[in-house]
Motif scaffolding. Structure first.
Motif, PDB file in Angstrom:
ATOM      1  N   GLY A 184     -58.928 -41.909 -88.063  1.00  0.00           N
ATOM      2  CA  GLY A 184     -59.423 -43.394 -88.159  1.00  0.00           C
ATOM      3  C   GLY A 184     -58.695 -43.956 -89.179  1.00  0.00           C
ATOM      4  N   THR A 185     -59.594 -45.089 -88.628  1.00  0.00           N
ATOM      5  CA  THR A 185     -58.567 -45.960 -89.555  1.00  0.00           C
ATOM      6  C   THR A 185     -59.722 -47.608 -89.531  1.00  0.00           C
ATOM      7  N   SER A 186     -60.143 -48.588 -91.068  1.00  0.00           N
ATOM      8  CA  SER A 186     -61.419 -48.608 -91.791  1.00  0.00           C
ATOM      9  C   SER A 186     -62.319 -47.708 -91.353  1.00  0.00           C
ATOM     10  N   GLY A 206     -56.391 -44.185 -91.896  1.00  0.00           N
ATOM     11  CA  GLY A 206     -56.122 -45.257 -92.857  1.00  0.00           C
ATOM     12  C   GLY A 206     -57.202 -46.550 -93.105  1.00  0.00           C
ATOM     13  N   ALA A 207     -56.707 -47.112 -94.447  1.00  0.00           N
ATOM     14  CA  ALA A 207     -57.300 -48.224 -94.499  1.00  0.00           C
ATOM     15  C   ALA A 207     -59.335 -47.918 -94.712  1.00  0.00           C
ATOM     16  N   PRO A 208     -59.654 -46.524 -95.441  1.00  0.00           N
ATOM     17  CA  PRO A 208     -60.992 -46.480 -94.775  1.00  0.00           C
ATOM     18  C   PRO A 208     -61.946 -47.557 -95.811  1.00  0.00           C
ATOM     19  N   MET A 209     -62.851 -47.408 -94.971  1.00  0.00           N
ATOM     20  CA  MET A 209     -64.010 -49.050 -95.677  1.00  0.00           C
ATOM     21  C   MET A 209     -64.968 -47.965 -94.865  1.00  0.00           C
ATOM     22  N   ILE A 244     -53.679 -43.543 -95.622  1.00  0.00           N
ATOM     23  CA  ILE A 244     -52.681 -44.277 -95.663  1.00  0.00           C
ATOM     24  C   ILE A 244     -53.819 -45.951 -95.890  1.00  0.00           C
ATOM     25  N   TYR A 245     -52.846 -47.316 -96.585  1.00  0.00           N
ATOM     26  CA  TYR A 245     -53.410 -48.083 -97.446  1.00  0.00           C
ATOM     27  C   TYR A 245     -52.176 -49.162 -97.940  1.00  0.00           C
ATOM     28  N   HIS A 268     -52.948 -36.911-100.560  1.00  0.00           N
ATOM     29  CA  HIS A 268     -51.790 -37.447-100.696  1.00  0.00           C
ATOM     30  C   HIS A 268     -51.437 -39.544-100.180  1.00  0.00           C
ATOM     31  N   PHE A 269     -51.608 -39.768-100.977  1.00  0.00           N
ATOM     32  CA  PHE A 269     -51.795 -41.117-100.822  1.00  0.00           C
ATOM     33  C   PHE A 269     -50.635 -42.507-100.312  1.00  0.00           C
ATOM     34  N   ILE A 270     -50.273 -42.444 -99.134  1.00  0.00           N
ATOM     35  CA  ILE A 270     -49.799 -43.088 -98.773  1.00  0.00           C
ATOM     36  C   ILE A 270     -49.089 -44.706 -98.583  1.00  0.00           C
TER      37      ILE A 270
END
Length: 314
Positions: A184-186, A206-209, A244-245, A268-270
């Protein structure tokens, strides 16, 4: 009242939709690809309606049906909306993906699309969606032949009513013997990290928030009760974690440092410079997101990082 899809057929020129519906009911439909509307067929009282449209073999499309029980007299709140995924085969035959609602409450829904694959993706929708929104990544995942378990929320609730034990009891029996990825993203990215450990899945976020805790004093979130525990206190996955960020987005970096790193310091930071918080959308625009997900299914972050670096320089 009962309204449902009977069949879909395609002859290379026209898409024909046949439904079950009661007398005085009419229906219309949308066709979408990757969440984008391709065309619309207006309401018809007939049980069969056709639309001239060009469809590609092997792609997974969304079909959204709108039923009006009293035809033109139907008010907006009385419309019945049903969604389906379908794919066109080489011989122009169509395959409609069956869906099985595993659990539904007022604030969230968990739906399974089983293709008999040994790979299952569990996806979480982002903010500003609701239980009627299309599953995140659904068309791509199903086009790859993988199974999909979609988690969708009510528009205001940020999965706070989905506790870890309930999620595990619903999802875990469906992934026994499967290679499982949670994606998922955000808000969906945060949720993938939060719930990923309890089912021991590979995490792709993706861009966890979670704005509920990053913007505690914002008026939009004051009426939503925070019910989750910190990610560091959840059960951890034994599989890889891919984040992924955009390293230039301060809010995302702060959230990762405070909430993700304490739980998964070896993730793993992408990085995607200039990807913005909408980093997955940026990768879609660069036409590389599908290849990146395929890389990460193989646990190959090296190729994913190289792919991103080349694309972002262009």
């Amino acid at each position: 009242m009962s309204f449902s899809l009977d069949k879909i057929s395609y002859d290379g020129v026209s898409l024909t939709v046949t439904v079950f519906q009661e007398e005085l009911t009419d229906f219309a439909f949308y066709v979408l690809l990757a969440g984008k509307k391709l065309d619309t067929k207006w309401y018809s009282l007939d049980t069969t309606s056709s639309l001239d449209i060009s469809l590609l073999v092997g792609k997974t499309y969304s079909l959204i049906l709108f039923f009006r029980p009293n035809a033109e007299k139907t008010i907006e709140e009385e419309k019945v909306v049903k969604k389906f995924f379908f794919k066109v085969n080489e011989d122009h035959s169509t395959k409609v993906f069956s869906n099985n609602i595993l659990f539904e409450s007022e604030n969230f829904k968990i739906t399974e699309y089983d293709q008999g694959s040994d790979i299952t993706f569990v996806t979480f929708n982002s903010a500003h969606t609701d239980k009627t929104s299309s599953p995140f990544g659904g068309d791509f995942i199903l086009s790859e032949g993988w199974n999909l378990i979609s988690v969708q929320k009510d528009n205001r609730n940020q999965y706070q009513d989905l506790n870890l034990d309930l999620f595990e009891s619903v999802v875990k029996p469906k992934i026994i013997g499967k290679r499982t990825y949670i994606y998922g993203t955000s808000l969906g990215g945060y949720s993938s990290i939060y719930y990923g450990g309890i089912i021991d899945a590979t995490i792709i976020a993706g861009a966890p928030m979670l704005s509920l805790i990053s913007k505690r004093n914002h008026p939009r979130y004051r009426d939503i009760q925070y019910k989750h525990i910190p990610i560091k206190d959840t059960k951890k996955t034994s599989e890889p974690v891919f984040i992924i960020y955009d390293p230039l987005v301060g809010g995302d970096i702060n959230f990762i440092k405070k909430n993700v790193l304490p739980a998964y310091p070896l993730a793993h930071f992408i990085p995607v410079k200039k990807g913005t918080h909408l980093v997955m959308k940026t990768l879609i625009e660069k036409k590389i997101l599908k290849d990146i997900i395929r890389d990460l299914v193989r646990h190959n972050s090296f190729d994913a990082i190289n792919r991103i670096a080349i694309a972002m320089e262009q």
